[in-house]
Design an enzyme around this catalytic site. Structure first.
Site, PDB file in Angstrom:
ATOM      1  N   GLY A  71       0.839  -1.206   0.000  1.00  0.00           N
ATOM      2  CA  GLY A  71       0.000   0.000   0.000  1.00  0.00           C
ATOM      3  C   GLY A  71       0.870   1.249   0.000  1.00  0.00           C
ATOM      4  O   GLY A  71       1.820   1.341   0.772  1.00  0.00           O
ATOM      5  N   ALA A  78      15.579  10.763  -1.426  1.00  0.00           N
ATOM      6  CA  ALA A  78      16.783  10.703  -0.590  1.00  0.00           C
ATOM      7  C   ALA A  78      17.707   9.572  -1.037  1.00  0.00           C
ATOM      8  O   ALA A  78      18.936   9.725  -1.066  1.00  0.00           O
ATOM      9  CB  ALA A  78      16.385  10.519   0.872  1.00  0.00           C
ATOM     10  N   ARG A 101       1.167  -5.184  -5.085  1.00  0.00           N
ATOM     11  CA  ARG A 101       1.431  -6.363  -4.253  1.00  0.00           C
ATOM     12  C   ARG A 101       1.594  -7.509  -5.250  1.00  0.00           C
ATOM     13  O   ARG A 101       0.643  -7.871  -5.925  1.00  0.00           O
ATOM     14  CB  ARG A 101       0.264  -6.616  -3.292  1.00  0.00           C
ATOM     15  CG  ARG A 101       0.102  -5.503  -2.261  1.00  0.00           C
ATOM     16  CD  ARG A 101      -0.929  -5.860  -1.186  1.00  0.00           C
ATOM     17  NE  ARG A 101      -0.904  -4.895  -0.106  1.00  0.00           N
ATOM     18  CZ  ARG A 101      -1.754  -3.874   0.000  1.00  0.00           C
ATOM     19  NH1 ARG A 101      -2.690  -3.702  -0.900  1.00  0.00           N
ATOM     20  NH2 ARG A 101      -1.670  -3.042   1.025  1.00  0.00           N
ATOM     21  N   GLY A 148       5.934  -2.269   3.509  1.00  0.00           N
ATOM     22  CA  GLY A 148       5.592  -2.842   4.816  1.00  0.00           C
ATOM     23  C   GLY A 148       6.218  -4.215   5.013  1.00  0.00           C
ATOM     24  O   GLY A 148       7.120  -4.608   4.264  1.00  0.00           O
ATOM     25  N   ASP A 149       5.714  -4.966   6.001  1.00  0.00           N
ATOM     26  CA  ASP A 149       6.387  -6.228   6.336  1.00  0.00           C
ATOM     27  C   ASP A 149       6.306  -7.272   5.226  1.00  0.00           C
ATOM     28  O   ASP A 149       7.237  -8.059   5.038  1.00  0.00           O
ATOM     29  CB  ASP A 149       5.932  -6.786   7.696  1.00  0.00           C
ATOM     30  CG  ASP A 149       4.431  -6.892   7.819  1.00  0.00           C
ATOM     31  OD1 ASP A 149       3.727  -6.590   6.821  1.00  0.00           O
ATOM     32  OD2 ASP A 149       3.957  -7.272   8.894  1.00  0.00           O
ATOM     33  N   THR A 188       4.459   2.535   5.519  1.00  0.00           N
ATOM     34  CA  THR A 188       3.061   2.079   5.598  1.00  0.00           C
ATOM     35  C   THR A 188       2.314   2.977   6.571  1.00  0.00           C
ATOM     36  O   THR A 188       2.862   3.345   7.617  1.00  0.00           O
ATOM     37  CB  THR A 188       2.941   0.607   6.060  1.00  0.00           C
ATOM     38  OG1 THR A 188       1.581   0.357   6.466  1.00  0.00           O
ATOM     39  CG2 THR A 188       3.831   0.271   7.245  1.00  0.00           C
ATOM     40  N   ASP A 210       0.008   2.091   8.436  1.00  0.00           N
ATOM     41  CA  ASP A 210      -0.473   1.328   9.594  1.00  0.00           C
ATOM     42  C   ASP A 210       0.428   1.407  10.827  1.00  0.00           C
ATOM     43  O   ASP A 210       0.000   1.089  11.932  1.00  0.00           O
ATOM     44  CB  ASP A 210      -0.634  -0.157   9.226  1.00  0.00           C
ATOM     45  CG  ASP A 210      -1.794  -0.416   8.283  1.00  0.00           C
ATOM     46  OD1 ASP A 210      -2.501   0.548   7.931  1.00  0.00           O
ATOM     47  OD2 ASP A 210      -1.998  -1.584   7.902  1.00  0.00           O
ATOM     48  N   ASP A 246       2.734  -0.598  11.653  1.00  0.00           N
ATOM     49  CA  ASP A 246       2.694  -1.926  12.274  1.00  0.00           C
ATOM     50  C   ASP A 246       3.978  -2.735  12.082  1.00  0.00           C
ATOM     51  O   ASP A 246       3.946  -3.959  12.083  1.00  0.00           O
ATOM     52  CB  ASP A 246       1.489  -2.715  11.731  1.00  0.00           C
ATOM     53  CG  ASP A 246       1.568  -2.913  10.221  1.00  0.00           C
ATOM     54  OD1 ASP A 246       2.392  -2.257   9.563  1.00  0.00           O
ATOM     55  OD2 ASP A 246       0.798  -3.735   9.695  1.00  0.00           O
ATOM     56  N   ARG A 277      -4.992  -2.681   8.884  1.00  0.00           N
ATOM     57  CA  ARG A 277      -5.397  -4.049   8.546  1.00  0.00           C
ATOM     58  C   ARG A 277      -5.364  -4.987   9.748  1.00  0.00           C
ATOM     59  O   ARG A 277      -6.295  -5.730   9.993  1.00  0.00           O
ATOM     60  CB  ARG A 277      -4.457  -4.576   7.466  1.00  0.00           C
ATOM     61  CG  ARG A 277      -4.957  -5.779   6.721  1.00  0.00           C
ATOM     62  CD  ARG A 277      -3.825  -6.487   6.034  1.00  0.00           C
ATOM     63  NE  ARG A 277      -3.112  -5.617   5.132  1.00  0.00           N
ATOM     64  CZ  ARG A 277      -3.273  -5.589   3.818  1.00  0.00           C
ATOM     65  NH1 ARG A 277      -4.137  -6.393   3.260  1.00  0.00           N
ATOM     66  NH2 ARG A 277      -2.557  -4.782   3.054  1.00  0.00           N
TER      67      ARG A 277
HETATM   68  O1  F6P Z   1      -1.424  -1.585   4.748  1.00  0.00           O
HETATM   69  C1  F6P Z   1      -1.949  -0.350   4.434  1.00  0.00           C
HETATM   70  C2  F6P Z   1      -3.429  -0.447   4.173  1.00  0.00           C
HETATM   71  O2  F6P Z   1      -3.896   0.834   3.811  1.00  0.00           O
HETATM   72  C3  F6P Z   1      -4.261  -1.030   5.297  1.00  0.00           C
HETATM   73  O3  F6P Z   1      -4.530  -0.095   6.324  1.00  0.00           O
HETATM   74  C4  F6P Z   1      -5.477  -1.497   4.561  1.00  0.00           C
HETATM   75  O4  F6P Z   1      -6.112  -2.555   5.251  1.00  0.00           O
HETATM   76  C5  F6P Z   1      -4.915  -1.974   3.263  1.00  0.00           C
HETATM   77  O5  F6P Z   1      -3.687  -1.300   3.067  1.00  0.00           O
HETATM   78  C6  F6P Z   1      -5.809  -1.731   2.085  1.00  0.00           C
HETATM   79  O6  F6P Z   1      -5.217  -2.257   0.961  1.00  0.00           O
HETATM   80  P1  F6P Z   1      -5.738  -2.020  -0.521  1.00  0.00           P
HETATM   81  O7  F6P Z   1      -5.332  -0.637  -0.935  1.00  0.00           O
HETATM   82  O8  F6P Z   1      -5.061  -3.059  -1.331  1.00  0.00           O
HETATM   83  O9  F6P Z   1      -7.234  -2.134  -0.497  1.00  0.00           O
END
Ligand code: F6P
Length: 322
Positions: free
Chosen positions: A11, A22, A72, A102-103, A125, A127, A129, A171
């Site tokens: 995302g 940078a 993704r 992200g992870d 990200t 999140d 997280d 998420r």
């Molecule tokens: O990981 C970032 C995020 O925005 C989450 O908060 C959310 O659940 C997810 O991505 C949504 O993903 P997509 O844009 O693929 O619907």
């Protein structure tokens, strides 16, 4: 290293462009060629590269989204896809890759590193997280966006003596909901890290504050708790008598110009990834923010860390929003 690549994956998050800038500028001033990979790992598999120089990253520091596009990649999760990506790296002289994401994106970076292409992850990200980091790029901008949106919804909520149930992103994590919930003074905050009971933690809290004269309410729900906010608003109206509405903020939360904090942290992390790691031939690391310093961890170690929500902060929110 003579050539490195940079990609954004998963995302998108505000501040990713500042990190790319940078990385590119730090590499260029040190005589390293940079290839931008288009659409994350898919671009690495398909050889979708763009040459980046000092000027190609001008005027992006203030832009949300990612100039390199993001995806993704299901194909990259397969050994065949991974081998194609490695082949592309070899053919294009890519000796190191900076992965901003992200992870999930870091798992890919670890796999590539293990197969001989040193990778460095930068946490990007909304999140927040990533367990090894206090803070991820995009989180601060997202929090401010949520706050601005809920401040607006609050005007109409108050004008009609209503309750608005606001669903925010996250998420699997409640950092956005908890901190945004505090910032907007939500009566209840539902997050996946803390067990809750709708009757006790929403309905009774509302009834209790009604007795003190409160007439309008904001309830913030993290999407990760899996509560249907329409059903929740319906139950609230039925049990408290307060007319209720829902507001699912959705992808608006991911956009917008990055805040100062996101731009500065993205710049520090991008610089660190090149200067302190790839230029020294060090890969398989994640750059992280710890106590306002920029540090790095082994990717495997980083992915296996557990992050805990600040339960005391949650308690403060509950004590004060009453
Ligand atoms: O990981 C970032 C995020 O925005 C989450 O908060 C959310 O659940 C997810 O991505 C949504 O993903 P997509 O844009 O693929 O619907």
């Amino acid at each position: 290293m003579k050539t490195i690549a940079v990609l954004t994956s998963g995302g998108d998050a505000p501040g990713m462009n500042a990190a790319v800038r940078a990385v590119v500028r730090t590499a260029c001033v040190n005589g390293i060629r940079v290839l931008g990979v288009i659409r994350g790992y898919n671009g690495l598999i398909n050889g979708d590269f763009v040459e980046l120089d000092l000027r190609s990253v001008s005027d992006i520091i203030h832009r949300g989204g990612t100039k390199l596009y993001s995806a993704r990649s299901a194909e990259f999760a397969t050994e065949e896809g991974m081998q194609k990506a490695i082949q592309q790296c070899k053919e294009n002289g890519i000796e190191g890759v900076v992965v901003i994401g992200g992870d999930g994106s870091f798992r890919g970076a670890q796999d590539l590193s293990e197969r001989g292409i040193p990778c460095v992850g930068i946490p990007g990200t909304i999140d927040n997280d990533i367990a090894c980091c206090d803070y991820t790029i995009g989180y601060d901008t997202c929090l401010n966006t949520i706050m601005e949106c809920v401040d607006k919804v609050r005007d109409t909520t108050e004008s009609h003596d209503r309750c608005t149930v606001v669903e925010v992103m996250g998420r699997r994590a409640g950092y956005l909901a908890l901190n945004a919930g505090i910032a907007v003074g939500a009566t209840s905050i539902l997050i996946p890290e803390i067990n809750f009971d709708i009757e006790k933690d929403v309905i009774e809290r509302m009834k209790h504050t009604q007795l003190t004269g409160k007439k309008h309410f904001l309830i913030v729900v993290a999407e990760g708790v899996g509560v249907n906010v329409t059903d929740l608003a319906h139950d609230i109206q039925k049990e408290t008598g307060v007319e209720s509405r829902t507001c699912i903020l959705g992808h608006i939360q991911r956009g917008g110009s990055p805040t100062v904090k996101d731009r500065v942290m993205a710049t520090r992390m991008g610089h660190y990834a090149v200067k302190n790691l790839l230029m020294k031939g060090i890969g398989n690391r994640v750059v992280a923010a710890k106590n306002d310093n920029v540090v790095d961890y082994d990717i495997f170690e980083a992915l296996n860390m557990k992050r805990h929500i600040d339960e005391y902060l949650y308690q403060i929110a509950m004590d004060v929003s009453i």
